[in-house]
Design a protein around this motif. Sequence first.
Motif, PDB file in Angstrom:
ATOM      1  N   GLY A 110     -11.831  -7.386   7.626  1.00  0.00           N
ATOM      2  CA  GLY A 110     -11.306  -8.534   6.897  1.00  0.00           C
ATOM      3  C   GLY A 110     -10.174  -8.213   5.936  1.00  0.00           C
ATOM      4  N   MET A 111      -9.570  -7.034   6.049  1.00  0.00           N
ATOM      5  CA  MET A 111      -8.485  -6.664   5.125  1.00  0.00           C
ATOM      6  C   MET A 111      -7.167  -7.347   5.497  1.00  0.00           C
ATOM      7  SD  MET A 111     -10.155  -4.784   3.060  1.00  0.00           S
ATOM      8  CE  MET A 111     -11.927  -4.739   3.309  1.00  0.00           C
ATOM      9  N   GLY A 112      -7.094  -7.869   6.699  1.00  0.00           N
ATOM     10  CA  GLY A 112      -5.928  -8.652   7.097  1.00  0.00           C
ATOM     11  C   GLY A 112      -4.633  -7.860   7.054  1.00  0.00           C
ATOM     12  N   PHE A 113      -3.563  -8.527   6.617  1.00  0.00           N
ATOM     13  CA  PHE A 113      -2.233  -7.894   6.626  1.00  0.00           C
ATOM     14  C   PHE A 113      -2.144  -6.745   5.640  1.00  0.00           C
ATOM     15  CE2 PHE A 113      -1.983 -11.167   3.365  1.00  0.00           C
ATOM     16  CZ  PHE A 113      -1.356 -10.499   2.318  1.00  0.00           C
ATOM     17  N   ARG A 114      -3.158  -6.581   4.786  1.00  0.00           N
ATOM     18  CA  ARG A 114      -3.138  -5.481   3.823  1.00  0.00           C
ATOM     19  C   ARG A 114      -3.567  -4.151   4.449  1.00  0.00           C
ATOM     20  NH1 ARG A 114      -5.622  -9.861   2.447  1.00  0.00           N
ATOM     21  NH2 ARG A 114      -4.776 -11.236   0.842  1.00  0.00           N
ATOM     22  N   ALA A 115      -4.089  -4.193   5.664  1.00  0.00           N
ATOM     23  CA  ALA A 115      -4.582  -2.970   6.314  1.00  0.00           C
ATOM     24  C   ALA A 115      -3.522  -1.864   6.355  1.00  0.00           C
ATOM     25  CB  ALA A 115      -5.114  -3.296   7.709  1.00  0.00           C
ATOM     26  N   PRO A 116      -2.308  -2.152   6.829  1.00  0.00           N
ATOM     27  CA  PRO A 116      -1.299  -1.081   6.837  1.00  0.00           C
ATOM     28  C   PRO A 116      -0.949  -0.586   5.438  1.00  0.00           C
ATOM     29  CG  PRO A 116      -0.443  -3.124   7.828  1.00  0.00           C
ATOM     30  CD  PRO A 116      -1.872  -3.365   7.509  1.00  0.00           C
TER      31      PRO A 116
END
Length: 251
Positions: A149-155
């Motif tokens: 569930g980290m979404g676009f923050r994963a990278p």
Amino acid sequence: MDINLEQTLFCGQSFAWTKTGSLYEAVLFGRCIRLDQQSFASVVADDPELAAYFDMDWEYEKAQSYLSSLDPYLASCITRYEGLHLLNQDPWEVLISFLLSQNNNIKRIRSMYQTLCRTFGSEVGAQKFAFPSPQQLEMATEVELRALGMGFRAPYLLDAIRCHALLDEIPNLSTEKAATRLMTIKGVGPKVAACILVFAFHRMDAFPLDTWMLKVMKSRYPGKDASFFAPYAALAQQYLFHAERLGGGVV
DNA sequence: GGCCAGGCCCCAG
DNA sequence: CTGGGGCATGGC
């Protein structure tokens, strides 16, 4: 003038704490911490690690008195939420926490923070998990982080993991240079950098400007900036932010 | 069921 | 350098 745990722990600077009844709980320094306002003074007196974390030796009286003399609105915020301390948190934890914070709400930031603890952190008590170290988070892949569930923050998290050693350089840099250095991490912009500098490195001249603070500055301090609150801009910011989220000061 | 959240990246002008 | 769209997701 004493520290106020409620204001300190739930003003948006840390996502580690939960409250059950009058009990504040978190996992810090590899141990379960349980505190209440009543017994805090005696507990912290025998615990140097906690005393440092809660910033018990800093000049809060002087700072609050000076800021209160600057303008009536800030004075009312300080009166209302008196005893708010700026914590000395682990830089790594603050870096990751505020990467999670962007375009997000505090409730969900807490939940995502806990997900990282449960998934990658060490269990130090029954169902009590520490925030994962850089080494523990290195196990994560982008696919897994997105599935969590980290979404676009994963990278962004992955880049922070890769660059975590640069946190060691920050104490030796000026606040401005430190911010520039932090912003070499993907996903760290001016606001997140300022949060790291305030909440982990106690830089009083850092001044996080988020949507709430922009609103306050525009309406109450037009034409002014952090320098108006010098040398205590960071503390002023936290009072103003907290008051704004909780419905404003009195004046 | 939209709107919005402690922003930042990326790309046009 | 400045402005604006897009972004993952869930709380409300």
